[in-house]
Design a protein around this motif. Structure first.
Motif, short mmCIF file in Angstrom:
data_model
loop_
_atom_site.label_atom_id
_atom_site.label_comp_id
_atom_site.label_asym_id
_atom_site.label_seq_id
_atom_site.Cartn_x
_atom_site.Cartn_y
_atom_site.Cartn_z
N SER A 1 0.82 -1.20 0.00
CA SER A 1 0.00 0.00 0.00
C SER A 1 0.87 1.27 0.00
CB SER A 1 -0.95 0.01 1.21
OG SER A 1 -0.23 0.08 2.41
N ALA A 2 2.11 1.14 0.44
CA ALA A 2 3.02 2.30 0.40
C ALA A 2 3.25 2.75 -1.05
CB ALA A 2 4.35 1.95 1.07
N LEU B 1 1.02 2.20 -3.47
CA LEU B 1 -0.27 2.76 -3.92
C LEU B 1 -0.38 4.23 -3.54
CD1 LEU B 1 -2.76 -0.12 -2.99
CD2 LEU B 1 -1.83 0.42 -5.25
N ARG B 2 0.12 4.55 -2.34
CA ARG B 2 0.09 5.93 -1.89
C ARG B 2 0.85 6.84 -2.87
NH1 ARG B 2 -0.26 7.61 3.59
NH2 ARG B 2 -0.02 5.43 4.13
#
Lengths: 146, 112
Positions: free
Chosen positions: B55-56, B58-59
């Protein structure tokens, strides 16, 4: 065949990667399907990133351990830390996936992915410790080709 | 992680390879910002060599999507490995960015 590995983490943002890569190495040797390897290491990475980023202030000596256990039927991981109580299954905000890029936040996305990718995920708070257990069957994973 | 960039006018292809996680998401962010800051509004991220993204990552993509949208273009992905595609689907990112088979198709989406 059965493999057990216990890892101790420092409070450092690079540590989740070390665990994820250690997991990947053992899993590949163990013949775990690539799709399962990817999903499980993402879950480990997301949960441990939360722990090293948010679980501790300076009032306690951080202790973070991960126990990986591979059998022919499943892989399990137990994450324990003595940080502040945090149940990611309940305390993380659910992301609104319908919002536009301009309105979206990424908060909660790691936990959202973790919940989607791991078959069984349980949290327990006991005697000052957070304990998360993850279980993934190694055959016919229902989400494998979703 | 490594990012190779090819800029042509207001469009660019960034080919990312390796792992993107919380330990190095900042480097990925800086690489994409540096491209957009050159006046690029249509950014193609070629994911063919991407082994892993949490998710890092995706950020970082979300920030780049916003910046390129604001510049009148957008961000498109191409050659996304199957397991990364699933991350995009589960996180709802397939609604925020288009996914193409080839970099050429992705780039063409900005010139039409």
């Amino acid at each position: 065949m059965e493999v057990r590995s216990e890892l101790h983490l420092k409070l450092d943002k690079d540590e989740p990667r070390r665990v994820a890569e250690e997991f990947e190495e053992i899993a590949m040797e163990h013949g775990v399907p690539m799709g399962v390897v990817f999903k499980f290491q993402l879950a480990l990475d997301e949960l441990l990133t939360n722990v090293v980023s948010y679980a501790f202030d300076e009032s306690v000596d951080p202790v973070i351990t991960v126990v990986l256990h591979f059998t022919d039927a499943q892989v399990t991981a137990v994450i324990e830390d003595n940080g502040r109580p945090f149940n990611p299954l309940q305390d993380a905000p659910a992301p609104d996936l319908d919002l536009s890029a301009e309105d979206r936040t990424v908060g909660g996305l790691g936990i959202h992915l973790t919940k989607a990718f791991v078959e069984t995920l349980e949290y327990e708070r006991k005697d000052g410790w957070n304990r998360l257990s993850l279980v993934q069957p190694l055959s016919a994973h229902p989400e494998e080709h979703a | 992680m490594n990012v190779e960039t090819s800029v042509s006018g207001t469009t660019a292809v960034a080919t990312v390879s390796g792992r993107v996680d919380s330990a190095n998401a900042k480097d990925f962010d800086q690489a994409l910002r540096a491209i957009i800051d050159q006046g690029v509004s249509g950014l193609v991220v070629d994911c063919s060599g991407l082994k892993y993204m949490s998710s890092a990552g995706l950020r970082v993509l979300l920030i780049a999507i916003r910046k390129t949208n604001a510049a009148g273009g957008g961000l498109a992905l191409c050659r996304v490995p199957e397991h990364i595609r699933e991350v995009l689907e589960v996180s709802g990112f397939v609604r925020l960015t288009k996914v193409f088979d080839t970099p050429e198709d992705a780039q063409a989406s900005f010139s039409g």
